[in-house]
Design a protein around this motif. Structure first.
Motif, PDB file in Angstrom:
ATOM      1  N   LYS A 245       1.133  -8.022  -3.337  1.00  0.00           N
ATOM      2  CA  LYS A 245       0.222  -7.566  -4.383  1.00  0.00           C
ATOM      3  C   LYS A 245       0.011  -6.066  -4.282  1.00  0.00           C
ATOM      4  CE  LYS A 245      -4.265  -8.149  -6.559  1.00  0.00           C
ATOM      5  NZ  LYS A 245      -5.536  -8.897  -6.612  1.00  0.00           N
ATOM      6  N   CYS A 246      -0.026  -5.427  -5.446  1.00  0.00           N
ATOM      7  CA  CYS A 246      -0.424  -4.025  -5.492  1.00  0.00           C
ATOM      8  C   CYS A 246      -1.376  -3.798  -6.648  1.00  0.00           C
ATOM      9  CB  CYS A 246       0.790  -3.103  -5.614  1.00  0.00           C
ATOM     10  SG  CYS A 246       1.574  -3.127  -7.253  1.00  0.00           S
ATOM     11  N   PHE A 247      -2.113  -2.723  -6.560  1.00  0.00           N
ATOM     12  CA  PHE A 247      -2.980  -2.242  -7.635  1.00  0.00           C
ATOM     13  C   PHE A 247      -2.388  -0.957  -8.188  1.00  0.00           C
ATOM     14  CE2 PHE A 247      -5.878  -5.178  -5.807  1.00  0.00           C
ATOM     15  CZ  PHE A 247      -6.913  -5.394  -6.706  1.00  0.00           C
ATOM     16  N   LEU A 248      -2.530  -0.774  -9.494  1.00  0.00           N
ATOM     17  CA  LEU A 248      -2.139   0.491 -10.121  1.00  0.00           C
ATOM     18  C   LEU A 248      -3.358   1.357 -10.447  1.00  0.00           C
ATOM     19  CD1 LEU A 248       0.708  -0.773 -12.479  1.00  0.00           C
ATOM     20  CD2 LEU A 248       0.826  -0.037 -10.086  1.00  0.00           C
ATOM     21  N   SER A 249      -4.542   0.837 -10.172  1.00  0.00           N
ATOM     22  CA  SER A 249      -5.806   1.560 -10.312  1.00  0.00           C
ATOM     23  C   SER A 249      -6.659   1.172  -9.114  1.00  0.00           C
ATOM     24  CB  SER A 249      -6.489   1.194 -11.637  1.00  0.00           C
ATOM     25  OG  SER A 249      -6.666  -0.211 -11.718  1.00  0.00           O
ATOM     26  N   PRO A 250      -7.760   1.858  -8.854  1.00  0.00           N
ATOM     27  CA  PRO A 250      -8.542   1.563  -7.647  1.00  0.00           C
ATOM     28  C   PRO A 250      -8.948   0.098  -7.550  1.00  0.00           C
ATOM     29  CG  PRO A 250      -9.233   3.651  -8.558  1.00  0.00           C
ATOM     30  CD  PRO A 250      -8.265   3.067  -9.541  1.00  0.00           C
ATOM     31  N   SER A 251      -8.818  -0.447  -6.338  1.00  0.00           N
ATOM     32  CA  SER A 251      -9.032  -1.883  -6.124  1.00  0.00           C
ATOM     33  C   SER A 251     -10.499  -2.254  -5.969  1.00  0.00           C
ATOM     34  CB  SER A 251      -8.282  -2.335  -4.865  1.00  0.00           C
ATOM     35  OG  SER A 251      -8.918  -1.834  -3.692  1.00  0.00           O
ATOM     36  N   GLY A 252     -11.326  -1.282  -5.635  1.00  0.00           N
ATOM     37  CA  GLY A 252     -12.727  -1.565  -5.378  1.00  0.00           C
ATOM     38  C   GLY A 252     -13.077  -1.613  -3.904  1.00  0.00           C
TER      39      GLY A 252
ATOM     40  N   PRO B 202      -5.804   0.830  -1.029  1.00  0.00           N
ATOM     41  CA  PRO B 202      -5.626   1.824  -2.096  1.00  0.00           C
ATOM     42  C   PRO B 202      -4.513   1.448  -3.060  1.00  0.00           C
ATOM     43  CG  PRO B 202      -4.735   2.639  -0.022  1.00  0.00           C
ATOM     44  CD  PRO B 202      -5.435   1.353   0.299  1.00  0.00           C
ATOM     45  N   GLU B 203      -4.575   2.041  -4.247  1.00  0.00           N
ATOM     46  CA  GLU B 203      -3.611   1.752  -5.296  1.00  0.00           C
ATOM     47  C   GLU B 203      -2.316   2.539  -5.097  1.00  0.00           C
ATOM     48  OE1 GLU B 203      -6.055   5.228  -6.991  1.00  0.00           O
ATOM     49  OE2 GLU B 203      -6.310   3.576  -5.569  1.00  0.00           O
ATOM     50  N   LEU B 204      -1.278   2.118  -5.835  1.00  0.00           N
ATOM     51  CA  LEU B 204       0.006   2.822  -5.850  1.00  0.00           C
ATOM     52  C   LEU B 204       0.092   3.670  -7.118  1.00  0.00           C
ATOM     53  CD1 LEU B 204       2.520  -0.047  -4.885  1.00  0.00           C
ATOM     54  CD2 LEU B 204       1.226   1.464  -3.360  1.00  0.00           C
TER      55      LEU B 204
ATOM     56  N   LEU C  43       0.844  -1.196   0.000  1.00  0.00           N
ATOM     57  CA  LEU C  43       0.000   0.000   0.000  1.00  0.00           C
ATOM     58  C   LEU C  43       0.880   1.247   0.000  1.00  0.00           C
ATOM     59  CD1 LEU C  43      -2.646  -0.977   2.730  1.00  0.00           C
ATOM     60  CD2 LEU C  43      -2.670  -1.479   0.278  1.00  0.00           C
ATOM     61  N   PRO C  44       0.298   2.404  -0.262  1.00  0.00           N
ATOM     62  CA  PRO C  44       1.105   3.628  -0.246  1.00  0.00           C
ATOM     63  C   PRO C  44       1.805   3.878   1.086  1.00  0.00           C
ATOM     64  CG  PRO C  44      -0.990   4.046  -1.323  1.00  0.00           C
ATOM     65  CD  PRO C  44      -1.076   2.664  -0.753  1.00  0.00           C
ATOM     66  N   ASP C  45       1.231   3.395   2.195  1.00  0.00           N
ATOM     67  CA  ASP C  45       1.767   3.755   3.504  1.00  0.00           C
ATOM     68  C   ASP C  45       2.349   2.580   4.292  1.00  0.00           C
ATOM     69  OD1 ASP C  45      -0.538   2.382   4.045  1.00  0.00           O
ATOM     70  OD2 ASP C  45      -1.402   3.893   5.386  1.00  0.00           O
ATOM     71  N   ASN C  46       2.633   1.439   3.650  1.00  0.00           N
ATOM     72  CA  ASN C  46       3.120   0.309   4.453  1.00  0.00           C
ATOM     73  C   ASN C  46       4.476  -0.224   4.001  1.00  0.00           C
ATOM     74  OD1 ASN C  46       2.375  -1.253   2.160  1.00  0.00           O
ATOM     75  ND2 ASN C  46       1.803  -2.997   3.456  1.00  0.00           N
TER      76      ASN C  46
ATOM     77  N   THR D 286       8.975   3.077  -5.075  1.00  0.00           N
ATOM     78  CA  THR D 286       9.457   2.975  -3.696  1.00  0.00           C
ATOM     79  C   THR D 286       9.264   1.563  -3.152  1.00  0.00           C
ATOM     80  OG1 THR D 286       8.951   5.303  -3.291  1.00  0.00           O
ATOM     81  CG2 THR D 286       9.183   3.888  -1.364  1.00  0.00           C
ATOM     82  N   SER D 287       8.083   0.989  -3.384  1.00  0.00           N
ATOM     83  CA  SER D 287       7.815  -0.369  -2.904  1.00  0.00           C
ATOM     84  C   SER D 287       8.668  -1.397  -3.647  1.00  0.00           C
ATOM     85  CB  SER D 287       6.331  -0.705  -3.064  1.00  0.00           C
ATOM     86  OG  SER D 287       5.538   0.074  -2.200  1.00  0.00           O
ATOM     87  N   LEU D 288       8.798  -1.232  -4.954  1.00  0.00           N
ATOM     88  CA  LEU D 288       9.625  -2.164  -5.723  1.00  0.00           C
ATOM     89  C   LEU D 288      11.082  -2.129  -5.271  1.00  0.00           C
ATOM     90  CD1 LEU D 288       8.495  -1.966  -9.468  1.00  0.00           C
ATOM     91  CD2 LEU D 288       8.440  -3.964  -7.969  1.00  0.00           C
TER      92      LEU D 288
END
Length: 444
Positions: free
Chosen positions: A149-156, A161-163, A130-133, A170-172
């Motif tokens: 797992k990450c999303f590049l668009s809204p997950s639903g 939340p997406e990155l 996530l953006p903050d973890n 940063t996460s990669l």
């Protein structure tokens, strides 16, 4: 080794090919793959399945179990029963749609505790990025998640939340520092925002709202990031065949990228979806028949590494007739093997190909070295299939919690007659044993 079971068939699929064989099992592990008429060791019981085909148990690395928190959608008890009935002996649970999501070690332990007594098959877990973890990624890796797992668009769901591209980098960078794996829902949010959004029941309108360009651009950006950071990445549920040349070129260049597709993209087509039939809704969407043909070519040439379900269930009330508002997800745990085998054989592929895509490939992706093949030293996990038998899908006979399926009424080839987990039969002609699955951790 003291052999306690010999499983015999005229057709056993091994890494060397299909042949008559007797599989000797000791303590839940394959001790040896013997000639068909080998003498049964003293004290061992013989199970002869005749001409049914013995496959390595399938591995499904993309399952949304939603337990705890949204257990009215699905749960470990029902999901793993459905998986077992479909010949799957190992699944990896996605980090979102449960509450809490698997984004901290504490949340992982919560989910493991819920799953422990309910698992009919072996279960492992993905973590979430996530953006903050970012600070939680290394601890989750050390705690045994198989990747992130990450999303590049809204997950639903708002709790996952997406990155954006900077957050993805940063996460990669963090994950590549310990040689972890990032698995990515790759749809570009800018293309999605620019696409026409028309509510209603017309499938053509929904398809237009999730254009191929959204996938293609997101995958191109992901390749660039993976190349720059020397990171391992995996593209989830590939739907757009337009991205295959880009992925093939990246692989040839040495970019550490793998890709999966799903039964619904490979067996269902946009042309056959009735308006209002939101049991067919998923994101990215089921596309046209010509696109499907190209996906099968990507499987044949190795650009696509594996086939997994993306089992993403919901309650019936969330599948409203409006494609814009209905929950996006297709439930197929129990049906993936016969759905793929039906289409694969029509296209001239073999069960050996299906094993490579649905057992060996996912096991390799997750680093599950004891799964995915029938050979000495692996877990004695098997699916026994009557490949020429047919059945018509009746939702009432499915094991997952909400029996909504895009496959209702379809006649499929391939009946799973039994499923075996570490040498114990857990499904016998539709009758399921009590749960004996184990919780898996990376490299354990």
């Amino acid at each position: 080794m003291d052999v306690n079971l010999v499983l015999r068939s005229t057709r056993v699929i091994t890494p060397e090919g299909t042949r008559p064989a007797s599989i000797a099992v000791s303590g839940g592990t394959i001790a040896a793959v013997l000639p068909y008429d080998a003498e049964v060791p003293a004290g061992a019981r013989l199970e002869d399945v005749g001409d049914d085909v013995v496959l390595p148990g399938l591995v499904d690395t993309h399952v949304h179990v939603n337990d705890p928190g949204r257990t009215e959608w699905e749960g470990f008890w029902t999901a793993t029963r459905a998986a077992a009935a479909g010949g799957i002996t190992t699944l990896l649970d996605m980090p979102l749609n449960s509450l809490p999501p698997t984004t901290t070690v504490e949340n992982l332990r919560t989910k493991q505790e819920v799953a422990r007594a309910k698992a009919h098959i072996d279960v492992g877990f993905w973590g979430g990025a996530l953006p903050d973890n970012v600070k939680d990624l290394r601890p989750l890796h050390d705690a045994g998640v198989f990747g992130f797992k990450c999303f590049l668009s809204p997950s639903g769901v708002e709790e996952f939340p997406e990155l954006d591209q900077e957050q993805l980098a940063t996460s990669l960078a963090e994950i590549s520092g310990f040689d972890g794996l990032m698995i990515v829902h790759a749809e570009d949010p800018h293309h999605l925002a620019a696409a026409p959004q028309r509510p209603g029941g017309a499938y053509a309108d929904f398809l237009a709202s999730r254009p191929r360009d959204a996938e293609n651009t997101a995958i191109e950006n992901l390749v660039n990031q993976a190349r720059r950071l020397n990171a391992r990445v995996h593209v989830l549920h590939l739907s757009s065949s337009d991205a295959l040349p880009l992925i093939a070129a990246a692989k040839a260049e040495g970019v550490k990228i793998t890709v999966e597709s799903c039964p619904h993209f490979l067996t269902l087509t946009a042309e056959e979806i009735p308006d209002g039939a939101t049991e067919f809704k998923c994101c990215p969407p089921i596309r046209e028949a010509a696109n499907q043909d190209a996906l099968w070519q990507g499987l044949a040439d190795g650009t696509i590494d594996c086939i997994v379900s993306d089992h993403s269930p919901s309650t019936a009330d969330l599948k409203t007739p409006d494609f814009a508002s209905a929950w996006g997800g297709i439930s197929s745990l129990q049906l993936g093997l016969p759905a793929i085998w039906t289409e694969a054989r029509r296209r001239g592929h073999t069960l050996e190909d299906v094993v490579r895509w649905m057992s060996e490939g996912p096991a390799r992706l997750a680093g599950l070295t004891r799964k995915g093949a029938i050979e000495a030293g692996r877990d004695a996990d098997f699916a026994v299939l009557a490949p020429d038998a047919t059945f018509t899908v009746d939702p009432a006979e499915l094991q997952h919690r909400n029996r909504i399926t895009a496959y209702a009424g379809k006649t499929l080839n391939g009946v799973v007659t039994s499923t075996w987990l570490r040498g114990e039969r857990i499904v016998d002609h539709g009758t399921l044993a009590e749960p004996t699955g184990r919780l898996l951790e990376r490299n354990n």
